[in-house]
Design an enzyme around this catalytic site. Structure first.
Site, PDB file in Angstrom:
ATOM      1  N   PHE A 236       9.234   5.212   8.705  1.00  0.00           N
ATOM      2  CA  PHE A 236       8.850   3.827   8.422  1.00  0.00           C
ATOM      3  C   PHE A 236       7.635   3.846   7.506  1.00  0.00           C
ATOM      4  CE2 PHE A 236       6.735  -0.172   8.732  1.00  0.00           C
ATOM      5  CZ  PHE A 236       7.758  -1.095   8.831  1.00  0.00           C
ATOM      6  N   ASP A 342       1.361   9.460   5.163  1.00  0.00           N
ATOM      7  CA  ASP A 342       1.231   8.066   5.554  1.00  0.00           C
ATOM      8  C   ASP A 342       0.583   8.021   6.941  1.00  0.00           C
ATOM      9  OD1 ASP A 342       1.622   5.556   6.676  1.00  0.00           O
ATOM     10  OD2 ASP A 342       3.633   5.285   5.865  1.00  0.00           O
ATOM     11  N   LYS A 373      -3.862  -0.612   9.329  1.00  0.00           N
ATOM     12  CA  LYS A 373      -3.907  -0.866  10.781  1.00  0.00           C
ATOM     13  C   LYS A 373      -5.315  -0.763  11.377  1.00  0.00           C
ATOM     14  CE  LYS A 373       0.897  -0.073  12.145  1.00  0.00           C
ATOM     15  NZ  LYS A 373       1.245  -1.147  13.052  1.00  0.00           N
ATOM     16  N   THR A 398      -5.269  -8.582  -8.548  1.00  0.00           N
ATOM     17  CA  THR A 398      -6.423  -9.484  -8.533  1.00  0.00           C
ATOM     18  C   THR A 398      -7.483  -9.029  -7.537  1.00  0.00           C
ATOM     19  OG1 THR A 398      -5.103 -11.384  -9.211  1.00  0.00           O
ATOM     20  CG2 THR A 398      -7.199 -11.863  -8.138  1.00  0.00           C
TER      21      THR A 398
END
Lengths: 509, 509
Positions: A236, A342, A373, A398
């Site tokens: 994931f 990750d 997280k 931005t």
């Protein structure tokens, strides 16, 4: 938990325990005044980690109504008018939540072993974070949100150095800040593609060709190249289009969404207990490494990077050995592709190291490490100057993160250091693992494939009646999450201590 | 601006104006105490919008050093160690910035007509926002960040109703909250794909087939369908993989990044002044509409939605008429594809309406409207229940937005209402447009294709020496942005008043 497990399978009406079973709920009023002095007053010395970090925390859950109770139901019905509530687990009242305990609008207070999908590091209404949240710097960051790439604030370097970069993984001293796990991963992927194409092109000085510029505007090769990120089965990495193309958790996450034709390799299916399956598990990991290398060499869309979670979290808490990950580092190195770790769910202390990949003892650092997280902000670390694109405005947006959340992460890091929370998590995790192992022996039909030994509190096991078990636990005041098809995953906060874990592993309470 | 324009082309050394030219810089100290009373004290009645909203705002720019000055240079050098600074425009000190004026570490104070790439709505260090930022609700939202899809806070419905939903475009009463413009667009695209496939499948009750579920896990059709989002040449919709596939602004934004093979239609190239080119412009828009419909019907990858900006902003401030957009609404309707309006840059008042697409008088609402930037939070509005996916967890992520930023947007909306800022922007825009039109007649070699009449302060013109002009303006204390190849774009805040605009349109000061 023993009682929870014994009762699993016998669905009985939700009972309402006598309020005298638990201490009364402590209502926490958020004050806008700096609370540093409060923090100092209520917290013990960090040296004695077995004393409660927060003596005024509730002593246990309080269950006053079935969940959801009448007030929660009203709030859910209200929210349903404009917001999709079908994934709702529990309506919360965060002003009344404190430490490891989450409150709801009906006065129920649950021990939270899920922590906002592993995202709350140092407790609800943490007094030290409250001090940071009510500081003048935070107020300015909230109301004067900068476009960081164009108009960074004068103290942005210092906020990074005393926060995000202070905990940078070994060998990685630069950061690109982002908003959440998905865009942290996607910007890392973009950096990988730019790096790979620059090498193919012959270096940073080689200009883009007219053909590349023209075709890029039309989403065609060579400007928009056919290249890929390799991920693993059950992985994931997020839900946006690029990250979702590397996510392989469940069909419901992916159905109907166009995806890039990118490769996936097998992730090891280890057999438990590990000590009894060493040979077979070693062969399984070797098979997966060979498959990975084969895909890197032969997949029809050239691979720019391999992305992997130290522990596949959403996919069901799947582990592999440090040797497997060292193997991945070697394979990526010798095939000239990048290695992205990750750490969105595993990072920031939960495994008993600040970063889970520290368990691997890599000879050479990963190329990029992504975070989100528990960091409350997001981004990716890198150490190689070549991963800065050859020109400005190639990796840009931005906001490029949020200084308010970066300031909060700095306060979280300080709280982790002050209370030695990574060490606490390692110790508490050991205690929990041992207790769960004993329970697994007593209840082998309910606790299977216990995993996470030596990985702090990042523990999981499979339970054939998982959903029923989680529901029952909630009814008795313990909020736990699941993942994959049958896994119960423990994702407590870093302030979770032995006394919080006792009800999970002691028989019967 | 007249003096800026007259001097453009003659590059002279940056001069240091006498400090007596301007009022001294007002240093704003951010206080952590609620400032509602301060706000009341310093602000005039909203009824008289020509009186300054913030009397204590600087009366004009202060230029003390060349930009960057010595302190800025130190800060930039410091930041460069860990953060890519090549897109840096100016190092800022936000604690010393106030209202329309941005300060830097060297004591320079500039009139900010760029506003963090159109992202600051009601001024730096706005007292009303400061009150919201230091409220107990904000403190809790900062430190107790929820996973909104699973554990929303009890007052989330109320925060939405009194904030984000209070300004929902006509016909759209539901919202999916996100983090920034890119993921707001990508989640809207995902909603469009799910909706389209559900119709093809025969409705929400039809279950996914085993083949769909299996192929989705492998990124192959039919589970991961070949479908597309149609966007326009020069469009900008974000930088992540899905949004970047619809972005067509500049090669540097897209080069080396794999993209979906999605279609792009021509966006009208209007000729100015509009009043002299009505026939030709009408033909141009008809051509673009026909091309759009042809692509929807014949492109090899079926189109699920058309996405368009009311004014193409990053792409160079390209406008089209309300009739063009009404035509798009009709075409999408009759071809059964969705119509997504990307209001990330145009939304929240800048065009003299709260949403720019209100200028179009659509017979039927857009299907989805995305927002970010001045809203300080992001997401997409929708009104059709069918755009809620048929099952939970299809449109989901850990945070799903940020309540802290949603609370801030609520305070922004209140400030906009209190000071009548949408009306102010319409009036100020008219004044600015008229002044620029006069200047364009005087200096046709410097101000070309002036556009944005009737669109509030969302004004732009082309300037052959654009970059030189922007640099000179900065040196004289006016921060202005560019877009596309040659456009000067004005993106002032909603608190920009006539007296702020005077130096831009009066000769010579």
């Amino acid at each position: 938990m023993a009682s929870l497990i014994r009762n699993a399978g016998r669905l009985r009406p939700l009972k309402r325990p006598s309020p005298s079973t638990y201490l009364p709920t402590r209502s926490v009023t958020i004050s806008a005044r700096p609370a540093a002095n409060v923090a100092a007053a209520v917290m013990p010395e960090a040296s004695n980690v077995d004393q409660p970090f927060f003596p005024s925390e509730p002593q246990g859950p309080t269950i006053r109504t079935a969940i959801p109770g009448p007030e929660s139901k009203k709030a859910i019905e209200h929210l349903d008018r404009a917001f999709d509530i079908r994934s709702l687990n529990m309506m919360a009242n965060y002003q009344n939540s404190f430490g490891n305990y989450i409150a709801d609008p009906d006065g129920n207070v649950l021990l939270d072993v899920y922590a906002q999908i592993a995202s709350i590091p140092v407790g609800y209404s943490n007094p030290s974070l409250l001090a940071a949240a009510t500081s003048p710097d935070m107020a300015s960051a909230i109301i004067n949100r900068p476009a960081l790439g164009n108009f960074p604030q004068h103290d942005w370097a210092s906020i990074l150095e005393t926060g995000i970069l202070k905990v940078a993984p070994r060998g990685l001293d630069q950061v690109f800040t982002a908003m959440a796990g998905s865009d942290a991963n996607e910007t890392a992927y973009k950096a990988a593609f730019m790096w790979k194409r620059r090498m193919e092109r012959g270096g940073p000085e080689v200009e883009f060709s007219t053909e590349e510029m023209d075709t890029a505007m039309n989403n065609q090769t060579p400007g928009s190249p056919h290249m890929s990120i390799l991920s693993f089965r059950s992985a994931f990495h997020g839900r946006l289009f690029g990250s979702l193309s590397t996510t392989r958790s469940k069909p419901i996450h992916k159905l109907d969404i166009p995806a890039f034709d990118w490769p996936q390799a097998s992730f090891p299916h280890l057999k438990y207990p590990l000590s009894e399956n060493e040979t077979e598990n070693g062969q399984e990991e070797a098979r997966c490494l060979a498959e990975t290398e084969d895909l890197i060499r032969n997949f029809h869309s050239p691979v720019a990077a391999v992305v992997v979670e130290p522990i596949q979290s959403e996919g069901g808490d799947n582990h592999a050995s440090p040797a497997f990950f060292r193997g991945l580092r070697e394979i990526t190195k010798r095939n000239n592709v990048l290695f992205i770790v990750d750490e969105v769910q595993t990072g920031v202390g939960a495994t008993g190291k600040f970063w889970a990949h520290e368990h691997w003892n890599l000879a050479e650092p990963a190329d990029m490490v992504t975070f989100s997280k528990k960091a409350q902000t997001a981004g990716y670390y890198f150490g190689n100057e070549d991963l800065r694109p050859n020109k400005p405005y190639r990796q840009f947006n931005t906001w490029m993160g949020d200084p308010a959340r970066a300031i909060l992460f700095r306060a979280i890091i300080e709280e982790i250091e002050r209370l030695n929370l990574v060490e606490n998590t390692a110790r508490t995790g050991e205690y929990l693992y041992d207790g769960l192992e004993r329970l697994a022996q007593q209840y082998p039909e309910h606790i299977q494939n216990l995993r996470g030994k030596g990985q702090g509190t990042f523990l999981a096991f499979d339970s054939p009646r998982r959903d029923e078990f989680l529901k029952k636990a909630k009814g008795e005041g313990v909020l736990i999450g699941g993942s994959g098809a049958a896994a119960v995953r423990l994702r407590p906060m870093l302030i979770f201590q032995k006394h919080h874990g006792e009800p999970l592993i002691m028989s019967p309470f």
